[in-house]
Design a protein around this motif. Structure first.
Motif, PDB file in Angstrom:
ATOM      1  N   THR A   6       5.957 -13.846  -1.740  1.00  0.00           N
ATOM      2  CA  THR A   6       5.237 -12.963  -0.833  1.00  0.00           C
ATOM      3  C   THR A   6       3.795 -12.845  -1.302  1.00  0.00           C
ATOM      4  OG1 THR A   6       7.235 -11.710  -0.335  1.00  0.00           O
ATOM      5  CG2 THR A   6       5.131 -10.639   0.156  1.00  0.00           C
ATOM      6  N   ARG A   8       0.227 -10.964  -0.497  1.00  0.00           N
ATOM      7  CA  ARG A   8      -0.247  -9.740   0.166  1.00  0.00           C
ATOM      8  C   ARG A   8      -1.759  -9.635   0.095  1.00  0.00           C
ATOM      9  NH1 ARG A   8       3.830  -6.477   1.226  1.00  0.00           N
ATOM     10  NH2 ARG A   8       5.764  -6.692   0.086  1.00  0.00           N
ATOM     11  N   GLU A  54      -3.469  -3.972   6.021  1.00  0.00           N
ATOM     12  CA  GLU A  54      -2.557  -4.645   5.100  1.00  0.00           C
ATOM     13  C   GLU A  54      -1.770  -5.743   5.808  1.00  0.00           C
ATOM     14  OE1 GLU A  54      -1.556  -0.706   2.412  1.00  0.00           O
ATOM     15  OE2 GLU A  54      -0.368  -1.133   4.202  1.00  0.00           O
ATOM     16  N   TRP A  55      -1.477  -6.785   5.063  1.00  0.00           N
ATOM     17  CA  TRP A  55      -0.663  -7.882   5.583  1.00  0.00           C
ATOM     18  C   TRP A  55       0.153  -8.490   4.450  1.00  0.00           C
ATOM     19  CZ3 TRP A  55      -1.600 -12.533   3.203  1.00  0.00           C
ATOM     20  CH2 TRP A  55      -2.831 -12.665   2.553  1.00  0.00           C
ATOM     21  N   ALA A  56       1.227  -9.168   4.825  1.00  0.00           N
ATOM     22  CA  ALA A  56       2.076  -9.853   3.850  1.00  0.00           C
ATOM     23  C   ALA A  56       2.687 -11.074   4.527  1.00  0.00           C
ATOM     24  CB  ALA A  56       3.176  -8.929   3.338  1.00  0.00           C
ATOM     25  N   GLU A  97       5.897 -12.222  -6.231  1.00  0.00           N
ATOM     26  CA  GLU A  97       4.906 -11.643  -5.326  1.00  0.00           C
ATOM     27  C   GLU A  97       3.522 -11.701  -5.969  1.00  0.00           C
ATOM     28  OE1 GLU A  97       4.077  -7.202  -3.686  1.00  0.00           O
ATOM     29  OE2 GLU A  97       6.092  -7.996  -3.356  1.00  0.00           O
ATOM     30  N   THR A  99      -1.023 -11.104  -5.007  1.00  0.00           N
ATOM     31  CA  THR A  99      -2.065 -10.759  -4.045  1.00  0.00           C
ATOM     32  C   THR A  99      -2.921 -11.987  -3.780  1.00  0.00           C
ATOM     33  OG1 THR A  99      -3.699 -10.101  -5.698  1.00  0.00           O
ATOM     34  CG2 THR A  99      -2.171  -8.377  -4.913  1.00  0.00           C
TER      35      THR A  99
END
Length: 149
Positions: A6, A8, A54-56, A97, A99
């Protein structure tokens, strides 16, 4: 089935205000060797930003083939479909995960490490236990794990 990580981020405008209803588009392109055969690898994934910008995205980990010939490009568009940013040559080394900013910082080193097996990968993790929880075939003996809460 390839593993996914993921990625983000937060989409903001020039005044650092969050961009709601923006679009993030991630494109994977390249070729790699899997199970002894060369395969062209492509994927396009999209997400819409929420009210806080925000997005993922769940993206294929492209560090699992034998030659690491693939990379991601991530583009951000505001609510008027004007391009806000583009990040190229992104390389996901693990299923953890991350960023977008951290991915940009680690991609070049991890792509080089994937091509030259003796080099260390830089893996960012929320805690060491999450790295240890990854399947053994996704970890390397020479990984450098940075815990970044």
């Amino acid at each position: 089935m390839p593993n996914k990580a993921t990625v983000r981020g937060v989409l903001v405008d020039a005044t650092l205000a969050p961009v709601a209803a923006g679009k993030i588009v991630a494109t994977l392109q390249g070729s790699d060797i899997f199970d002894g055969g060369v395969r062209v690898v492509t994927q396009k994934v999209e997400a819409t930003t929420n009210a806080r910008g925000e997005w993922a995205l769940a993206l294929i980990v492209n560090g699992e083939g034998e030659t690491a010939g693939t990379s991601w490009t991530i583009e951000g568009y505001n609510q008027y479909v004007a391009k806000v940013f583009e990040a190229k040559a992104l390389f996901l080394a693990s299923g953890l995960e991350i960023t977008l900013g951290d991915l940009e910082k680690t991609s070049a080193q991890n792509l080089k490490a994937a091509r030259e097996a003796g080099l260390a990968r830089l893996i960012l993790a929320a805690d060491y236990d999450s790295y240890q929880a990854m399947p053994e075939n996704q970890r390397r003996q020479n990984d450098l794990v940075v815990v970044k809460p």
